[in-house]
Design a protein around this motif. Structure first.
Motif, PDB file in Angstrom:
ATOM      1  N   LEU A  40      -8.400 -33.300  16.382  1.00 43.12           N
ATOM      2  CA  LEU A  40      -9.664 -33.189  15.666  1.00 43.12           C
ATOM      3  C   LEU A  40      -9.757 -31.894  14.864  1.00 43.12           C
ATOM      4  CD1 LEU A  40     -12.185 -34.490  18.345  1.00 43.12           C
ATOM      5  CD2 LEU A  40     -10.995 -35.753  16.575  1.00 43.12           C
ATOM      6  N   ASP A  41      -9.007 -30.884  15.294  1.00 44.52           N
ATOM      7  CA  ASP A  41      -9.026 -29.603  14.583  1.00 44.52           C
ATOM      8  C   ASP A  41      -8.050 -29.573  13.406  1.00 44.52           C
ATOM      9  OD1 ASP A  41     -10.882 -28.625  16.362  1.00 44.52           O
ATOM     10  OD2 ASP A  41      -9.395 -27.755  17.698  1.00 44.52           O
ATOM     11  N   LEU A  42      -7.205 -30.613  13.296  1.00 44.41           N
ATOM     12  CA  LEU A  42      -6.210 -30.636  12.229  1.00 44.41           C
ATOM     13  C   LEU A  42      -6.825 -31.070  10.906  1.00 44.41           C
ATOM     14  CD1 LEU A  42      -3.209 -32.346  14.041  1.00 44.41           C
ATOM     15  CD2 LEU A  42      -3.386 -29.949  13.389  1.00 44.41           C
ATOM     16  N   GLY A  43      -6.276 -30.584   9.834  1.00 48.24           N
ATOM     17  CA  GLY A  43      -6.651 -31.068   8.515  1.00 48.24           C
ATOM     18  C   GLY A  43      -8.044 -30.701   8.069  1.00 48.24           C
ATOM     19  N   THR A  50     -13.106 -26.081  12.318  1.00 41.51           N
ATOM     20  CA  THR A  50     -13.746 -26.134  13.628  1.00 41.51           C
ATOM     21  C   THR A  50     -12.722 -25.893  14.730  1.00 41.51           C
ATOM     22  OG1 THR A  50     -13.448 -28.535  13.814  1.00 41.51           O
ATOM     23  CG2 THR A  50     -15.518 -27.750  12.850  1.00 41.51           C
ATOM     24  N   ILE A  51     -13.231 -25.435  15.863  1.00 44.29           N
ATOM     25  CA  ILE A  51     -12.410 -25.209  17.048  1.00 44.29           C
ATOM     26  C   ILE A  51     -13.105 -25.898  18.206  1.00 44.29           C
ATOM     27  CG2 ILE A  51     -11.422 -23.494  18.605  1.00 44.29           C
ATOM     28  CD1 ILE A  51     -11.776 -21.483  16.206  1.00 44.29           C
ATOM     29  N   THR A  52     -12.453 -26.851  18.838  1.00 45.96           N
ATOM     30  CA  THR A  52     -13.052 -27.531  19.988  1.00 45.96           C
ATOM     31  C   THR A  52     -12.818 -26.699  21.243  1.00 45.96           C
ATOM     32  OG1 THR A  52     -11.020 -28.821  20.256  1.00 45.96           O
ATOM     33  CG2 THR A  52     -12.804 -29.835  19.028  1.00 45.96           C
ATOM     34  N   GLU A  58     -10.989 -28.170  27.033  1.00 46.38           N
ATOM     35  CA  GLU A  58     -10.036 -27.552  27.959  1.00 46.38           C
ATOM     36  C   GLU A  58      -9.213 -28.578  28.713  1.00 46.38           C
ATOM     37  OE1 GLU A  58     -12.903 -23.666  28.898  1.00 46.38           O
ATOM     38  OE2 GLU A  58     -12.810 -25.362  30.292  1.00 46.38           O
ATOM     39  N   GLY A  59      -9.672 -29.843  28.713  1.00 45.61           N
ATOM     40  CA  GLY A  59      -8.919 -30.899  29.398  1.00 45.61           C
ATOM     41  C   GLY A  59      -9.610 -31.476  30.607  1.00 45.61           C
ATOM     42  N   LEU A  67     -18.670 -31.020  25.396  1.00 43.19           N
ATOM     43  CA  LEU A  67     -17.741 -30.622  24.344  1.00 43.19           C
ATOM     44  C   LEU A  67     -18.419 -29.570  23.488  1.00 43.19           C
ATOM     45  CD1 LEU A  67     -15.157 -30.982  22.637  1.00 43.19           C
ATOM     46  CD2 LEU A  67     -16.366 -32.771  21.378  1.00 43.19           C
ATOM     47  N   ASP A  68     -17.774 -28.434  23.336  1.00 38.59           N
ATOM     48  CA  ASP A  68     -18.277 -27.366  22.462  1.00 38.59           C
ATOM     49  C   ASP A  68     -17.457 -27.371  21.179  1.00 38.59           C
ATOM     50  OD1 ASP A  68     -20.068 -26.613  24.390  1.00 38.59           O
ATOM     51  OD2 ASP A  68     -18.821 -25.016  25.202  1.00 38.59           O
TER      52      ASP A  68
END
Length: 661
Positions: A40-43, A50-52, A58-59, A67-68
């Motif tokens: 989701l952070d790609l592209g 954005t940074i999840t 964290e998994g 989800l932050d």
């Protein structure tokens, strides 16, 4: 006797470790969850980076896990001192001022009050971002947050999305508290006040490679001040979320499970006491795990030492509460527990933690997640029974061809089967959205027949790839495409094929953040397929949400009103019946379209899984069907029902009702 006792302890630890892998997630499952959010952070473009983070990033996927999403504001850049400032003409430079702030907080001062700043003020004159201070003009974190709220409100109104509805600290939060988003600022340099962390004596964790990565990422700033500070409204908290994500990812699985156990202990046991809610938080537990990992031999964190490792963590938490000390991992001048407790709640919390420690792992007997451990009932199921399929639901519109190319590249360079499976699923689903992007691609040229034919082949080839994303919805997307092309017979064949695949063992994964328990037959089929490849299982058992992007070219004309500005989602089964109705309506097959309409109405009355917005869209489809066959009275009632449920006017219900009346 001592050897036998040690042997029994190791056996019990291994048994508990296996149980935790089934209930919290195995090492492989955790890696897949992380990979899903990394995608989701790609592209992301510069303005939307954005940074999840948070538990899901964290998994972890526990009860109440959130989800932050940290979005980086592209208009500002923070520097630790004025001599480091680089004027790029694109960003407003801000300099840290920490003379009057507590550790981990800062004020952000702009260099002057001219030029681009005045333009910024003019654009947002109703919200004064800058506040005069003896040291200069400070960016107000309070006013910045109000601006973000204002902009978010405009964006949500435009997109017709109810996602972010309230504030929680520096974050915008969803109605169900499952999603937090904060728009933060960034400093590309590692701060001087955090230099001691680099040189601090440690055993072997974190490794020099991890430390180097952390330093290269700099730090973030979130809009919230130190509570009770004289200049709270002007202060910004220094955030190490990126660094913390690196550290969590560097945990071995025993460390990670201990972290999960502490969170379960807090959320499902300690916080059952209403007066203790909010006294501790997940961030404190994360900090504690960092200190424990840094101070202990990494070789101790083993599956056969699972129980002693967790008990050591619990003992450390008890110590921290008892002596009111838990230091920030990166800036140790900040003691989280300083003045955190009063005499009463401290005593109660200490007593509870002490009792839990004395009970050992039996302390989880009252936990919803782990309460069945002592029953010695272990489900012999594959890792997929614990995998949250919602992980694979995309939160972003994949109509961007750039992202498809990125996924394609990742697929062909993945080193493991799990990675390949995940990228293949994302790539397949992203192909649903290609016709939207290709609208521009082919209208750039003239509209001669050969270009239209090229577009047809281009779109069709990608939609055919899209049928491999799940069991049903990819086929329905293709059926909708044929319907728009007026090939009703081909569309009906695909609809009927998809309906044949809509069986009891299929798992619907598109109901937002809502979760539901797997049925007996779903668990049974998953168990039977445990030797199959991950991609095969997910492709054959999942049913995704049917999603159409803004101004979609493959949604039926009868539903175009719902995609004028934003993407819209439909539950697969009612959409299949509605599309079948439309095809037979245009083929003038009255008996068949009546049968499909009856099935559509039944799905609306029986729908108990899907979230409210999907139910509204199903009611709208029922109303449109009745309207087409001249039953305006029934259509009006259905549009009224949909409009009542659609409190925020996210759908076309109110518009359709007004046009009908």
């Amino acid at each position: 006797m001592e050897i036998m006792s040690t042997y029994n302890s190791k056996c019990e630890s291994l048994k508990f470790y296996t149980y935790l892998c089934q209930n919290i997630g195995s090492d492989e499952v955790v890696k897949i969850r992380r990979l899903a959010f990394t995608i989701l952070d790609l592209g992301q473009s510069f303005g939307h980076k954005t940074i999840t983070s948070g538990s899901k990033g964290e998994g972890l996927d526990l009860k109440g896990s959130d989800l932050d999403i940290m979005a980086l504001c592209p208009f500002f850049k923070v520097y630790e001192s004025e001599k480091e400032v680089v004027l790029d003409g694109l960003t407003i430079p801000l300099v840290m001022v920490t003379d009057e702030t507590h550790p981990c907080f800062t004020q952000l001062c702009r260099l002057n009050h001219h030029g681009v700043y005045n333009l910024w003020d003019l654009c947002f004159k109703e919200i004064p971002l800058w506040q005069k201070h003896p040291l200069g003009y400070m960016l107000s974190s309070e006013q910045y947050q109000l601006l973000i709220m204002s902009l978010a409100g405009l964006k949500l109104a435009e997109l017709k999305l109810p996602s972010l509805a309230k504030t929680h600290g520096p974050c915008l939060t969803s109605f169900d508290d499952q999603l937090d988003k904060v728009v933060c600022l960034k400093c590309d340099q590692w701060l001087f006040q955090t230099q001691p962390w680099i040189r601090r004596p440690r055993t072997a964790w974190p490794s020099p490679e991890i430390i180097s990565k952390i330093i290269s990422c700099g730090v973030l700033f979130v809009p919230i001040g130190c509570k009770g500070s004289a200049n709270e409204n002007l202060e910004w908290r220094i955030s190490f979320s990126v660094a913390e994500k690196f550290l969590i990812y560097s945990f071995n699985h025993t460390q990670f499970l201990c972290y999960g156990l502490l969170k379960i202990l807090l959320k499902e046991i300690v916080e059952k006491h209403e007066d203790l809610k909010g006294l501790l938080c997940s961030y404190f537990l994360k900090t504690l795990m960092f200190w424990m990992s840094e101070e202990t031999d990494p070789n101790l964190w083993r599956p056969d030492n699972m129980i002693p490792c967790f008990m050591a963590c619990l003992q450390r938490l008890l110590y921290c509460v008892r002596y009111s000390i838990l230091l920030h991992f990166f800036i140790s001048d900040n003691n989280f527990f300083y003045s955190r407790f009063n005499a009463m709640n401290k005593k109660k919390l200490e007593t509870i933690l002490s009792n839990l420690y004395e009970r050992g792992i039996n302390c989880f007997a009252s936990s919803d997640t782990l309460k069945d451990y002592q029953s010695q009932y272990y489900k012999v199921t594959h890792l997929l029974t614990r995998l949250n399929f919602k992980t694979f639901e995309l939160f972003v519109d994949l109509s961007n061809l750039k992202k498809i190319h990125i996924l394609y590249h990742c697929l062909h360079h993945s080193r493991t089967g799990s990675c390949q499976s995940l990228f293949a699923l994302y790539l397949s689903k992203s192909c649903w959205f290609v016709p939207h992007a290709s609208n521009y691609l082919y209208t750039c040229y003239n509209s001669e027949n050969k270009h239209q034919y090229s577009k047809y082949k281009y779109d069709l080839s990608h939609l055919l790839i899209g049928v491999h994303s799940d069991a049903v919805t990819g086929w329905l997307t293709l059926a909708s495409y044929f319907y728009v092309k007026k090939n009703y017979v081909a569309s009906l064949r695909l609809i009927n094929y998809a309906l044949q695949k809509y069986t009891d063992e299929k798992i619907f994964t598109g109901s937002g953040f809502t979760k539901y328990e797997l049925t007996f037959i779903q668990k049974h089929v998953l168990n039977l397929m445990k030797t199959e490849k991950l991609y095969s299982v997910l492709r054959s058992l999942r049913i995704e949400t049917l999603t159409f992007g803004p101004k979609s070219s493959i949604i039926p004309q009868e539903l175009q009103l719902d995609v004028t500005k934003s993407r819209t989602c439909y539950s697969s089964l009612p959409f299949a019946y509605f599309l079948g109705f439309l095809c037979n309506y245009h083929l003038h097959d009255i008996t068949s379209y009546r049968r499909y309409l009856q099935q559509l109405i039944l799905t609306k009355t029986k729908d108990s899984i899907h979230v409210n917005l999907y139910r509204v869209n199903t009611a709208i489809m029922c109303g449109v069907a009745h309207q087409l066959i001249g039953e305006a009275y029934f259509a009006k009632g259905l549009f009224q029902e949909a409009a009542r449920q659609d409190k925020y006017n996210f759908t076309s219900a109110a518009t359709r009702l007004s046009r009908l009346t």
